[in-house]
Each structure stands twice: as structure tokens, then as C-alpha cells.
Design a protein around this motif. Sequence first.
Motif, PDB file in Angstrom:
ATOM      1  N   PHE A   1     -15.813   4.485  67.328  1.00  0.00           N
ATOM      2  CA  PHE A   1     -15.318   3.410  66.463  1.00  0.00           C
ATOM      3  C   PHE A   1     -16.109   3.279  65.165  1.00  0.00           C
ATOM      4  O   PHE A   1     -15.552   2.918  64.130  1.00  0.00           O
ATOM      5  N   ALA A   2     -17.390   3.570  65.193  1.00  0.00           N
ATOM      6  CA  ALA A   2     -18.219   3.392  63.994  1.00  0.00           C
ATOM      7  C   ALA A   2     -18.194   4.598  63.058  1.00  0.00           C
ATOM      8  O   ALA A   2     -18.383   4.447  61.847  1.00  0.00           O
ATOM      9  N   ILE A   3     -17.946   5.788  63.616  1.00  0.00           N
ATOM     10  CA  ILE A   3     -18.011   7.005  62.802  1.00  0.00           C
ATOM     11  C   ILE A   3     -16.717   7.818  62.877  1.00  0.00           C
ATOM     12  O   ILE A   3     -16.151   8.213  61.851  1.00  0.00           O
ATOM     13  N   GLY A   4     -16.232   8.067  64.098  1.00  0.00           N
ATOM     14  CA  GLY A   4     -15.074   8.929  64.278  1.00  0.00           C
ATOM     15  C   GLY A   4     -13.803   8.404  63.639  1.00  0.00           C
ATOM     16  O   GLY A   4     -13.168   9.091  62.822  1.00  0.00           O
ATOM     17  N   LEU A   5     -13.406   7.187  64.003  1.00  0.00           N
ATOM     18  CA  LEU A   5     -12.165   6.613  63.466  1.00  0.00           C
ATOM     19  C   LEU A   5     -12.232   6.380  61.952  1.00  0.00           C
ATOM     20  O   LEU A   5     -11.267   6.697  61.245  1.00  0.00           O
ATOM     21  N   PRO A   6     -13.324   5.831  61.398  1.00  0.00           N
ATOM     22  CA  PRO A   6     -13.392   5.704  59.935  1.00  0.00           C
ATOM     23  C   PRO A   6     -13.295   7.043  59.216  1.00  0.00           C
ATOM     24  O   PRO A   6     -12.673   7.141  58.144  1.00  0.00           O
ATOM     25  N   SER A   7     -13.885   8.083  59.787  1.00  0.00           N
ATOM     26  CA  SER A   7     -13.806   9.415  59.179  1.00  0.00           C
ATOM     27  C   SER A   7     -12.366   9.917  59.183  1.00  0.00           C
ATOM     28  O   SER A   7     -11.881  10.467  58.181  1.00  0.00           O
ATOM     29  N   LEU A   8     -11.666   9.722  60.297  1.00  0.00           N
ATOM     30  CA  LEU A   8     -10.274  10.150  60.399  1.00  0.00           C
ATOM     31  C   LEU A   8      -9.404   9.408  59.387  1.00  0.00           C
ATOM     32  O   LEU A   8      -8.584  10.020  58.687  1.00  0.00           O
ATOM     33  N   PHE A   9      -9.580   8.104  59.288  1.00  0.00           N
ATOM     34  CA  PHE A   9      -8.791   7.314  58.340  1.00  0.00           C
ATOM     35  C   PHE A   9      -9.041   7.783  56.913  1.00  0.00           C
ATOM     36  O   PHE A   9      -8.106   7.948  56.118  1.00  0.00           O
ATOM     37  N   THR A  10     -10.307   8.008  56.572  1.00  0.00           N
ATOM     38  CA  THR A  10     -10.665   8.404  55.205  1.00  0.00           C
ATOM     39  C   THR A  10     -10.097   9.770  54.852  1.00  0.00           C
ATOM     40  O   THR A  10      -9.597   9.978  53.745  1.00  0.00           O
ATOM     41  N   VAL A  11     -10.152  10.702  55.783  1.00  0.00           N
ATOM     42  CA  VAL A  11      -9.612  12.044  55.542  1.00  0.00           C
ATOM     43  C   VAL A  11      -8.105  11.985  55.317  1.00  0.00           C
ATOM     44  O   VAL A  11      -7.572  12.601  54.380  1.00  0.00           O
ATOM     45  N   LEU A  12      -7.388  11.249  56.161  1.00  0.00           N
ATOM     46  CA  LEU A  12      -5.940  11.139  56.001  1.00  0.00           C
ATOM     47  C   LEU A  12      -5.577  10.434  54.697  1.00  0.00           C
ATOM     48  O   LEU A  12      -4.622  10.833  54.017  1.00  0.00           O
ATOM     49  N   GLU A  13      -6.331   9.412  54.342  1.00  0.00           N
ATOM     50  CA  GLU A  13      -6.062   8.712  53.086  1.00  0.00           C
ATOM     51  C   GLU A  13      -6.292   9.626  51.889  1.00  0.00           C
ATOM     52  O   GLU A  13      -5.554   9.601  50.901  1.00  0.00           O
ATOM     53  N   CYS A  14      -7.306  10.458  51.982  1.00  0.00           N
ATOM     54  CA  CYS A  14      -7.686  11.327  50.866  1.00  0.00           C
ATOM     55  C   CYS A  14      -6.709  12.484  50.684  1.00  0.00           C
ATOM     56  O   CYS A  14      -6.401  12.859  49.550  1.00  0.00           O
ATOM     57  N   TRP A  15      -6.194  13.040  51.787  1.00  0.00           N
ATOM     58  CA  TRP A  15      -5.426  14.269  51.720  1.00  0.00           C
ATOM     59  C   TRP A  15      -3.932  14.098  51.914  1.00  0.00           C
ATOM     60  O   TRP A  15      -3.183  15.080  51.816  1.00  0.00           O
ATOM     61  N   THR A  16      -3.462  12.885  52.197  1.00  0.00           N
ATOM     62  CA  THR A  16      -2.026  12.680  52.368  1.00  0.00           C
ATOM     63  C   THR A  16      -1.379  12.380  51.026  1.00  0.00           C
ATOM     64  O   THR A  16      -1.764  11.425  50.353  1.00  0.00           O
ATOM     65  N   PRO A  17      -0.400  13.179  50.587  1.00  0.00           N
ATOM     66  CA  PRO A  17       0.273  12.902  49.307  1.00  0.00           C
ATOM     67  C   PRO A  17       1.109  11.632  49.401  1.00  0.00           C
ATOM     68  O   PRO A  17       1.795  11.394  50.395  1.00  0.00           O
ATOM     69  N   ARG A  18       1.031  10.809  48.356  1.00  0.00           N
ATOM     70  CA  ARG A  18       1.766   9.543  48.323  1.00  0.00           C
ATOM     71  C   ARG A  18       2.361   9.315  46.947  1.00  0.00           C
ATOM     72  O   ARG A  18       1.943   9.918  45.965  1.00  0.00           O
ATOM     73  N   LEU A  19       3.337   8.412  46.890  1.00  0.00           N
ATOM     74  CA  LEU A  19       4.004   8.109  45.624  1.00  0.00           C
ATOM     75  C   LEU A  19       3.055   7.402  44.673  1.00  0.00           C
ATOM     76  O   LEU A  19       2.967   7.730  43.489  1.00  0.00           O
ATOM     77  N   PHE A  20       2.315   6.402  45.192  1.00  0.00           N
ATOM     78  CA  PHE A  20       1.303   5.699  44.421  1.00  0.00           C
ATOM     79  C   PHE A  20      -0.031   5.881  45.149  1.00  0.00           C
ATOM     80  O   PHE A  20      -0.164   5.487  46.304  1.00  0.00           O
ATOM     81  N   PRO A  21      -1.029   6.463  44.497  1.00  0.00           N
ATOM     82  CA  PRO A  21      -2.300   6.751  45.184  1.00  0.00           C
ATOM     83  C   PRO A  21      -3.222   5.539  45.302  1.00  0.00           C
ATOM     84  O   PRO A  21      -4.332   5.535  44.812  1.00  0.00           O
ATOM     85  N   TRP A  22      -2.745   4.460  45.950  1.00  0.00           N
ATOM     86  CA  TRP A  22      -3.620   3.312  46.169  1.00  0.00           C
ATOM     87  C   TRP A  22      -4.383   3.518  47.484  1.00  0.00           C
ATOM     88  O   TRP A  22      -3.862   4.065  48.438  1.00  0.00           O
ATOM     89  N   VAL A  23      -5.641   3.096  47.489  1.00  0.00           N
ATOM     90  CA  VAL A  23      -6.510   3.327  48.641  1.00  0.00           C
ATOM     91  C   VAL A  23      -7.180   2.017  49.049  1.00  0.00           C
ATOM     92  O   VAL A  23      -7.291   1.079  48.255  1.00  0.00           O
ATOM     93  N   VAL A  24      -7.630   1.971  50.300  1.00  0.00           N
ATOM     94  CA  VAL A  24      -8.243   0.765  50.850  1.00  0.00           C
ATOM     95  C   VAL A  24      -9.484   0.367  50.053  1.00  0.00           C
ATOM     96  O   VAL A  24      -9.734  -0.820  49.807  1.00  0.00           O
ATOM     97  N   GLY A  25     -10.269   1.348  49.612  1.00  0.00           N
ATOM     98  CA  GLY A  25     -11.488   1.057  48.867  1.00  0.00           C
ATOM     99  C   GLY A  25     -11.264   0.308  47.570  1.00  0.00           C
ATOM    100  O   GLY A  25     -12.183  -0.333  47.039  1.00  0.00           O
ATOM    101  N   GLN A  26     -10.037   0.362  47.050  1.00  0.00           N
ATOM    102  CA  GLN A  26      -9.745  -0.323  45.793  1.00  0.00           C
ATOM    103  C   GLN A  26      -9.746  -1.839  45.925  1.00  0.00           C
ATOM    104  O   GLN A  26      -9.737  -2.553  44.917  1.00  0.00           O
ATOM    105  N   THR A  27      -9.760  -2.345  47.154  1.00  0.00           N
ATOM    106  CA  THR A  27      -9.840  -3.799  47.326  1.00  0.00           C
ATOM    107  C   THR A  27     -11.167  -4.347  46.809  1.00  0.00           C
ATOM    108  O   THR A  27     -11.294  -5.542  46.559  1.00  0.00           O
TER     109      THR A  27
END
Length: 317
Positions: free
Chosen positions: A125-151
Amino acid sequence: MRKKLLLSLLSAAVAFLAFDRYNLVPLIFLLPVFVHCLATSCRGFWQGLWYGYVTAFLMALGGFYWVIPLITEFHSVTWISASLLFLLFGGTLAVNVALYVAVVASLHNRLRKIQLTAFQTGAWFAIGLPSLFTVLECWTPRLFPWVVGQTLYRAPWVTQVAEITGTTFLTFLVVCAGSTLSAFVWTPQWAAKPRKLWFAVPLLLWGVAVTFSLIRIQEIPQYSRTMRIAMIQPNIGYWRNVEGKTEREKMNRVVRRNIEATEVALRVRPAPDLVVWPETSIPFSMDQSDELKDQIIAQVKSWNVPLISGAYWGRQG
């Protein structure tokens, strides 16, 4: 089914409420809690993908509903057509969330067969899942590249680290904190509750980011004065909808609207030091002799304030 839909709604709500307009930033740390609960309640990849898509679409609906009137204004289509286009592409705005729910649902269904130790649960929960979320957010093509970190864009005391890591690390910071919290708020039956020592992971990472950011802020040179900039954005809309029988009449109207809006801004005291017009505010080539071009130059000279504007520029050869 109702539980999954409720979790999808809650996940979407905390996401778009944390972004600009509402800016309820602390809610973003609840996103991993609801998403992980949703993923674990799904029976495999495809059910996770479906409810993940529902979550992603609700996020898009809450955060990007303004796209519908924008399409009607700039593409001269009806509200019905614009809504259908939004329904078609809305889920792609946060498709990384749909994929994340699907992958986590698949992994958690496999983990049901074994009992994770407290250490394994904390690491997951502290390392594995955050890493998976970040990788998918970084490498998944989207119409608008908004990311969680922009909050965190209104928190300069933590975002300066982005000059090295980009927003990728900011996303990891947010998801790491929320995911670690979710391990204690809601622990799956097939996992042992981790030790509270795992909170040291997000605290350490946040400490590094904050320390670096505060040091960088102290290095910013102090200037004796600030520059006041007038950002002009007249509500002109799509070019075809601009009033005027000829192209020339339309150009005159666009320039006139920008000039009128600028003169309003220049009445503010203290007066702006710089005026900025948006893209194509000068809808003709500036490298050619033109009466309208001369009018703009004369107007800027009368204001005695520099102007930066989007315009066309063509060269032969």
C-alpha cells in the motif's frame, strides 16, 4: 452493485472537488481509499475496468462539463451533438484511473489466495500501489493530460521539486499518502494490518519535497517591484460565428473587441505594465502592409504600454 456505484461516485467526487474551482485539496488523499475499496470489491479485471470507466467518466463529467458549451461555441454544433461527443470521449479523460482499478482488481483477486503479512501489506500500500498508479498515469495516453499531482499547484512550498521530477513525483506523493492511509482505514480481509511505522514512507517523501521547495523559494531573487500584466480574453468564440458579412468586417470586429477590453483594463490603477492578447487576436499577417495593422500600432503607441499578441506571420520562400 450499489456499493460499487457509490464508491465510483465518491472516488470521482473527491477527485474533481480537489481540483481548480473548488480547490478542496485535502479530499484528494481520500481518492486512493475509495478506489482501493472499489477495486477489491470487483470480481476480476473486466468488472474492475467497467467500474473504473464509470469512475473515470464521472470524474470527467464533474471536472470537464464545461467542454460541452465550449464545443457548441467554437465548433458551431448543437447542445445534443456536443453532449454526444462528450459521452463518446469523456471516459478517455481519466482512462488511467479505469485501467488502475482494473489492474488492482485483478491483482487483489489473486492475493485473496494468500494471506499477506503486516510487512507485505505495508509495502504494497505504501510503495507498490502508488508506483502502479503513477506509472499508469504517466504512460496512458489521454485527451487532456491532467494528473493528480496538479492538485498541489497552489502549494509552492512542496511543488518546487517538480523542476527535477516533473509532476510525476507530485502524483506519487499524493497517492503514497492516501494509499498508506487506506491500508489502515480499510484493510482487506486477506491482509494483515500493517504497522503504523509505514506512515514514515509518505512523511519522509513529503519532508524531502517540502525541504527542497523551501530552499528553492529562498533562492528566488527579490525584485524591487512587480510587473502588472493585463491578460485580455474577450468572449469572441468561433470565427464563423463572429458578426460580419465579409472577412474584413470580422477582422475589424475581433480587433475592436480586444481594443475595447484592453482600454477597460488600462483604467485600473496602478496601471498594467504589459498587455497580453490571446492567440489569433490579430487575425491577419503582420508582415504585410495593412490599414488595420497600422491602427493597432497607433493604438499601442497611444496606450504607451507594450502589447504581446498572437497573430499570423507568413513568409515567402
